[in-house]
Design a protein around this motif. Structure first.
Motif, mmCIF file in Angstrom:
data_model
loop_
_atom_site.group_PDB
_atom_site.id
_atom_site.type_symbol
_atom_site.label_atom_id
_atom_site.label_comp_id
_atom_site.label_asym_id
_atom_site.label_seq_id
_atom_site.Cartn_x
_atom_site.Cartn_y
_atom_site.Cartn_z
ATOM 1 N N MET A 114 1.007 -1.135 0.020
ATOM 2 C CA MET A 114 0.054 0.102 -0.094
ATOM 3 C C MET A 114 0.867 1.332 0.210
ATOM 4 N N PRO A 115 0.354 2.318 -0.486
ATOM 5 C CA PRO A 115 1.156 3.768 -0.429
ATOM 6 C C PRO A 115 1.553 3.725 0.982
ATOM 7 N N SER A 116 2.466 4.493 1.423
ATOM 8 C CA SER A 116 3.408 4.663 2.496
ATOM 9 C C SER A 116 2.478 5.533 3.378
ATOM 10 N N GLU A 117 1.631 6.298 3.285
ATOM 11 C CA GLU A 117 0.800 7.218 3.886
ATOM 12 C C GLU A 117 -0.563 6.144 4.629
ATOM 13 N N SER A 118 -0.491 5.167 3.983
ATOM 14 C CA SER A 118 -1.871 4.242 4.608
ATOM 15 C C SER A 118 -1.256 3.012 5.258
ATOM 16 N N GLN A 119 0.114 2.671 5.101
ATOM 17 C CA GLN A 119 0.834 1.475 5.943
ATOM 18 C C GLN A 119 0.436 1.544 7.385
ATOM 19 N N PRO A 120 0.583 2.556 7.932
ATOM 20 C CA PRO A 120 0.577 2.554 9.435
ATOM 21 C C PRO A 120 -0.910 2.329 9.938
ATOM 22 N N TYR A 121 -2.045 2.512 9.137
ATOM 23 C CA TYR A 121 -3.308 2.352 9.538
ATOM 24 C C TYR A 121 -3.459 0.713 9.140
ATOM 25 N N PHE A 122 -2.928 0.057 8.228
ATOM 26 C CA PHE A 122 -3.161 -1.260 8.034
ATOM 27 C C PHE A 122 -2.344 -2.151 9.080
ATOM 28 N N ARG A 123 -1.184 -1.452 9.488
ATOM 29 C CA ARG A 123 -0.350 -2.065 10.704
ATOM 30 C C ARG A 123 -1.346 -2.108 11.729
ATOM 31 N N ASP A 124 -2.088 -1.336 12.088
ATOM 32 C CA ASP A 124 -3.168 -1.267 13.150
ATOM 33 C C ASP A 124 -3.978 -2.275 13.011
ATOM 34 N N ILE A 125 -4.626 -2.622 11.612
ATOM 35 C CA ILE A 125 -5.524 -3.758 11.392
ATOM 36 C C ILE A 125 -4.939 -4.928 11.596
ATOM 37 N N SER A 126 -3.424 -4.996 11.246
ATOM 38 C CA SER A 126 -2.832 -6.322 11.261
ATOM 39 C C SER A 126 -2.595 -6.653 12.809
ATOM 40 N N ASP A 127 -2.354 -5.638 13.838
ATOM 41 C CA ASP A 127 -2.198 -5.968 15.024
ATOM 42 C C ASP A 127 -3.771 -6.547 15.791
ATOM 43 N N HIS A 128 -4.777 -5.862 15.401
ATOM 44 C CA HIS A 128 -6.279 -6.051 15.817
ATOM 45 C C HIS A 128 -6.595 -7.588 15.198
ATOM 46 N N LEU A 129 -6.031 -8.020 14.109
ATOM 47 C CA LEU A 129 -6.234 -9.244 13.478
ATOM 48 C C LEU A 129 -5.288 -10.314 14.112
ATOM 49 N N THR A 130 -4.048 -9.874 14.530
ATOM 50 C CA THR A 130 -3.439 -10.967 15.445
ATOM 51 C C THR A 130 -4.162 -11.186 16.752
ATOM 52 N N ARG A 131 -4.497 -10.148 17.481
ATOM 53 C CA ARG A 131 -5.109 -10.215 18.539
ATOM 54 C C ARG A 131 -6.395 -11.175 18.488
ATOM 55 N N ALA A 132 -7.109 -10.955 17.454
ATOM 56 C CA ALA A 132 -8.338 -11.768 17.110
ATOM 57 C C ALA A 132 -7.922 -13.384 16.996
ATOM 58 N N ALA A 133 -6.793 -13.552 16.247
ATOM 59 C CA ALA A 133 -6.235 -14.898 15.992
ATOM 60 C C ALA A 133 -5.858 -15.477 17.281
ATOM 61 N N ASP A 134 -5.045 -14.645 18.073
ATOM 62 C CA ASP A 134 -4.570 -15.311 19.228
ATOM 63 C C ASP A 134 -5.773 -15.677 20.278
ATOM 64 N N ALA A 135 -6.727 -14.866 20.275
ATOM 65 C CA ALA A 135 -7.981 -15.264 21.265
ATOM 66 C C ALA A 135 -8.471 -16.482 20.497
ATOM 67 N N ILE A 136 -8.624 -16.750 19.346
ATOM 68 C CA ILE A 136 -9.251 -17.913 18.802
ATOM 69 C C ILE A 136 -8.418 -19.219 19.207
ATOM 70 N N ASP A 137 -6.910 -18.928 19.145
ATOM 71 C CA ASP A 137 -6.048 -20.196 19.575
ATOM 72 C C ASP A 137 -6.542 -20.476 21.131
ATOM 73 N N SER A 138 -6.480 -19.613 21.868
ATOM 74 C CA SER A 138 -6.928 -19.437 23.192
ATOM 75 C C SER A 138 -8.034 -19.977 23.543
ATOM 76 N N VAL A 139 -9.317 -19.497 22.656
ATOM 77 C CA VAL A 139 -10.446 -20.189 23.165
ATOM 78 C C VAL A 139 -10.419 -21.859 22.808
ATOM 79 N N ASP A 140 -9.890 -22.091 21.597
ATOM 80 C CA ASP A 140 -9.832 -23.566 21.192
ATOM 81 C C ASP A 140 -8.949 -24.426 22.040
ATOM 82 N N HIS A 141 -7.864 -23.824 22.621
ATOM 83 C CA HIS A 141 -7.223 -24.649 23.657
ATOM 84 C C HIS A 141 -7.882 -24.845 25.028
#
Length: 319
Positions: free
Chosen positions: A211-238
């Motif tokens: 993505m354009p450089s000015e948009s990358q920080p915003y998608f890093r924020d989405i990536s962090d939220h997505l990682t938290r959701a994925a970690d929560a799924i792993d935790s719930v499954d365990h």
């Protein structure tokens, strides 16, 4: 049907018509970071073909948008990018997923939704971010993807609450049957995993260079939220695996306790049965049969032996 169509010039929304001629005219007039944002819900083949023709979408991408059974993915075409996402709704231990296909071009963003929650809130939020939208359609893409990923986190939090309820029920003193609910939650968690996990790598690429450089920080924020959701799924499954194992172990313990009680009860009845069986034999020379105190003594013997056996079982925890 087309439910929203607007042009954004310098980040400011301007409504426009959605027929083919109007779309062609608007696209011809766009310049700089101006872009067209179209929202469609459950389109017909004719509607999708008309919009796709105006935006010069690839025929395979149009076909994917019409068939709402795509795996979450990101596909790059010569003039646009196709992002397929899954929206998630959780209620009463049931996860419902629906599909959203997003077409990102140099001067347009097209969202094609098949059922599920609408994207009006995401659009209203984006409309207020004039400076952000002035950067082009990637800002609108961020608004849509961010709203969907935020819902992932809310669903993950609700799942964690339900898992805590299951754990409390499993380890309660009551004799509960939690295996069916645990299985249902594991099945819904699997459905949730299928919506979230395939997006991690594409969103990470958006955050680091696609993505354009000015948009990358915003998608890093989405990536962090997505990682938290994925970690929560792993935790719930365990946790669900542990809860199921604990539930099965408790069932085994309860069965063992029931078997011990049944064994102790059978032993208590075995003592008087053995004595009664002996004196119920039809032999002539049984001196106790003619003894005046034989009957009460026999009853006292049975009561004493049963009391002794009961005390021993009680002391050992079998009763």
């Amino acid at each position: 049907m087309i439910i929203d169509c607007a042009v954004y010039r310098a980040g400011v929304r301007q409504d426009t018509a959605s027929d083919r001629a109007s779309l062609d005219a608007v696209l011809a007039e766009l310049g700089g970071d101006d872009f067209l944002w179209i929202g469609i819900n459950d389109p017909t083949e004719n509607e999708m073909t008309e919009v796709g023709g105006a935006l010069s979408l690839h025929p395979l991408a149009i076909e994917d948008a019409l068939k709402a059974h795509q795996r979450p993915k990101v596909e790059q075409y010569s003039h646009h990018t196709l992002i397929s996402l899954r929206t998630v709704i959780y209620s009463d231990d049931d996860i419902t997923t629906n599909e959203v296909n997003i077409f990102l071009g140099a001067q347009y963003l097209l969202t094609v939704r098949h059922g599920g929650r609408d994207l009006k809130d995401a659009r209203r939020t984006a409309d207020k971010m004039i400076e952000h939208l002035s950067h082009g359609p990637t800002a609108a893409l961020y608004a849509v993807v961010d709203s969907i990923v935020d819902q992932y986190e809310r669903v993950a939090a609700e799942l964690e609450i339900d898992v805590e309820e299951v754990e409390s029920s499993v380890f309660s003193a009551e004799n509960t049957n939690d295996s069916s609910r645990i299985y249902r939650l594991k099945r819904e968690t699997l459905e949730f995993r299928r919506a979230v996990m395939p997006l991690r790598d594409p969103i990470q690429r958006f955050a680091t260079g696609s993505m354009p450089s000015e948009s990358q920080p915003y998608f890093r924020d989405i990536s962090d939220h997505l990682t938290r959701a994925a970690d929560a799924i792993d935790s719930v499954d365990h946790l669900l695996d542990n809860a199921l194992n604990a539930h099965l172990a408790q069932l085994s313990v309860r069965q063992n306790e029931d078997m011990r009680k049944l064994t102790a009860g059978a032993t208590l009845f075995a003592v008087p049965t053995a004595i009664a069986g002996i004196y119920g034999m039809n032999f002539t020379n049984m001196p106790e049969l003619s003894w005046r105190y034989g009957y009460p003594l026999c009853l006292l013997l049975i009561a004493g032996l049963c009391g002794y056996v009961y005390a021993r079982f009680k002391r050992s925890g079998w009763l």
